[in-house]
Design an enzyme around this catalytic site. Structure first.
Site, PDB file in Angstrom:
ATOM      1  N   ASP A  93     -25.756  -9.774  40.929  1.00 42.71           N
ATOM      2  CA  ASP A  93     -26.580  -8.789  40.234  1.00 42.71           C
ATOM      3  C   ASP A  93     -27.952  -8.770  40.907  1.00 42.71           C
ATOM      4  OD1 ASP A  93     -27.878 -11.040  39.360  1.00 42.71           O
ATOM      5  OD2 ASP A  93     -27.259 -10.874  37.276  1.00 42.71           O
ATOM      6  N   GLY A  95     -30.858  -9.363  39.528  1.00 45.89           N
ATOM      7  CA  GLY A  95     -31.850 -10.214  38.884  1.00 45.89           C
ATOM      8  C   GLY A  95     -32.610  -9.485  37.799  1.00 45.89           C
ATOM      9  N   ASP A 267     -17.500  -7.737  34.284  1.00 43.26           N
ATOM     10  CA  ASP A 267     -17.929  -9.136  34.275  1.00 43.26           C
ATOM     11  C   ASP A 267     -18.419  -9.431  32.870  1.00 43.26           C
ATOM     12  OD1 ASP A 267     -20.685  -7.733  34.647  1.00 43.26           O
ATOM     13  OD2 ASP A 267     -21.163  -9.813  34.161  1.00 43.26           O
ATOM     14  N   CYS A 305       1.146 -18.408  27.001  1.00 43.72           N
ATOM     15  CA  CYS A 305       0.233 -18.578  28.133  1.00 43.72           C
ATOM     16  C   CYS A 305       0.764 -19.651  29.077  1.00 43.72           C
ATOM     17  CB  CYS A 305      -1.153 -18.972  27.625  1.00 43.72           C
ATOM     18  SG  CYS A 305      -2.360 -19.189  28.945  1.00 43.72           S
ATOM     19  N   CYS A 307      -1.093 -21.149  31.441  1.00 45.42           N
ATOM     20  CA  CYS A 307      -2.193 -21.896  32.059  1.00 45.42           C
ATOM     21  C   CYS A 307      -1.974 -23.398  31.898  1.00 45.42           C
ATOM     22  CB  CYS A 307      -3.533 -21.469  31.469  1.00 45.42           C
ATOM     23  SG  CYS A 307      -4.001 -22.342  29.959  1.00 45.42           S
ATOM     24  N   CYS A 310      -2.461 -24.715  28.231  1.00 45.12           N
ATOM     25  CA  CYS A 310      -1.401 -24.434  27.263  1.00 45.12           C
ATOM     26  C   CYS A 310      -0.095 -25.140  27.625  1.00 45.12           C
ATOM     27  CB  CYS A 310      -1.178 -22.921  27.155  1.00 45.12           C
ATOM     28  SG  CYS A 310      -2.587 -22.083  26.392  1.00 45.12           S
ATOM     29  N   HIS A 336      -8.302 -21.955  30.156  1.00 46.04           N
ATOM     30  CA  HIS A 336      -7.425 -21.058  29.390  1.00 46.04           C
ATOM     31  C   HIS A 336      -8.041 -19.662  29.250  1.00 46.04           C
ATOM     32  CE1 HIS A 336      -5.058 -19.145  26.323  1.00 46.04           C
ATOM     33  NE2 HIS A 336      -6.212 -18.849  25.744  1.00 46.04           N
TER      34      HIS A 336
HETATM   35 ZN   LIG Z   1      -3.575 -20.957  28.152  1.00 45.13          ZN
END
Ligand SMILES: [Zn+2]
Length: 377
Positions: A93, A95, A267, A305, A307, A310, A336
């Site tokens: 960005d 700033g 973002d 999930c 990940c 999980c 996660h």
């Molecule tokens: Zn997860």
């Protein structure tokens, strides 16, 4: 236009697009979510772990890096990618947003902003030219123009004066930007919640000509319906061939709604910040792991999930980590949350290609509405 930077729209569903950004440090599939690496680190995550969530680009904050460790130092150390060990694309960005939020520590004039560091009170000046120079020293693949984030609420006159200052700064930013292969400069549409001002801002920016167009000044308290209305009043005025980036947004439902209105990039600190405070995003809505209902629950946070959190850990353990204020809690939950956001973006991209975005949006909303699984008896 800058050479070597490209954006190709490959599929569409209504106003939504699926595409690929090409930068000096690699490709980014869109719609894309950029994890926020404020001080050259996505908090509580290694860069390898960030990449493993599916993220292809990260954001870094010019304000924080200009104060510490300083852009000249980062440049001498080989640039931001090497400094933080993130070989992929980086967006910085300008700033401006952080400087504007210093309130009583800053003064805005035609030339730029003067402010005092929140760290040690030292005075600084941030002009459009200096913001571009700092982002060049950092080595950002995508740099942003300096703009004034219009306060909310603002009268139409206030929003107009603020937007027109940002447009003069955008022109100076463009003039200061030195083209390098694969590096891009994005303009930022301002204008508050006023459709006419947003259209004027978009027209000025497209007249100057940028590699991409951001929509700024939203997610500042206007509410989701107003935000979507502003997007509907803005996106049609932006070039179809350029990427569109909605800054600082947002919750999963905000992202889905914005993708449906033609936004390509996002973002937000929500998945990382929430991950450090025990708040999880799941296919069944938000879950607070500090809640005592999880203390004896061995089930994963989100059964669907994939990940590492999980797959390897239960709710009772995550609850324990947050109660005991263990660092691992922040690490696992950030992992996660970022994984969840990247899964969401991948699902959106697939649905756009298949022209099934409406069905996906309905399915996602139904899951969030259903709420968390019932506590164990
Ligand atoms: Zn997860």
């Amino acid at each position: 236009m800058t050479t070597g930077f490209a954006f190709a729209v490959e599929a569409g569903d209504g106003a939504a697009r699926c595409g690929v950004l090409t930068t000096a440090h690699g490709r980014v599939r869109t719609p894309a979510f950029m994890p926020v690496g404020t001080a050259a680190t996505v908090k509580a995550m290694t860069p390898e772990a960030v990449r493993a969530t599916g993220a292809e680009i990260v954001l870094a904050n010019t304000y924080h890096l200009m104060l510490r460790p300083g852009p000249e130092r980062i440049a001498e150390l080989g640039g931001l990618h090497r400094f933080m060990n993130w070989p992929g694309p980086v967006l910085t960005d300008s700033g401006g947003y952080q400087v504007m939020s210093l309130a009583d520590r800053r003064e805005i004039g035609e030339a730029g902003v003067t402010f005092r560091s929140h760290l040690d009170g030292r005075p600084y000046e941030l002009t459009p030219e200096r913001a571009i120079e700092i982002q060049r020293l950092l080595g950002a693949d995508i740099a942003m123009v300096l703009d004034e984030c219009t306060p909310f609420p603002a009268s139409e006159d206030e929003a107009a004066a603020s937007m027109r200052l940002s447009m003069r700064w955008a022109e100076r930013s463009r003039a200061a930007f030195r083209a390098r292969p694969g590096h891009a400069l994005f303009g930022i549409v301002q204008g508050g919640v006023h459709a006419g001002l947003r259209a004027e801002s978009a027209a000025v920016l497209t007249g100057i000509g940028f590699d991409g167009y951001a929509i700024g000044g939203l997610a500042v308290g206007e509410g989701q319906a107003t935000m979507f209305a502003v997007l509907e009043a803005t996106v049609p005025h932006l070039p179809a061939a350029a990427p569109r980036y909605l800054m600082g947004v947002g919750k999963p439902a905000d992202i889905v709604g914005a993708v449906r209105r033609g936004v390509d990039m996002f973002d937000c600190v929500l998945p990382t910040r929430s991950g450090r405070t025990g708040q999880a995003f799941t296919r069944r809505g938000a879950v607070n792991l500090l809640n005592a209902r999880h203390a004896d629950d061995p089930r994963p946070l989100d059964a669907e999930c994939a990940c590492p959190t999980c797959r390897g850990y239960g709710r009772a353990y995550l609850h324990h980590l947050f109660k005991a204020k263990e660092i691992l809690g922040a690490m696992l939950l950030t992992w996660h949350n970022l994984h969840y956001y990247q899964d969401l973006m991948a699902d959106l991209r697939r649905a756009i290609v298949a022209e099934e975005l409406d069905a996906l949006a309905d399915r996602l909303a139904a899951g969030w509405r259903a709420g968390d699984v019932a506590p164990l008896a």
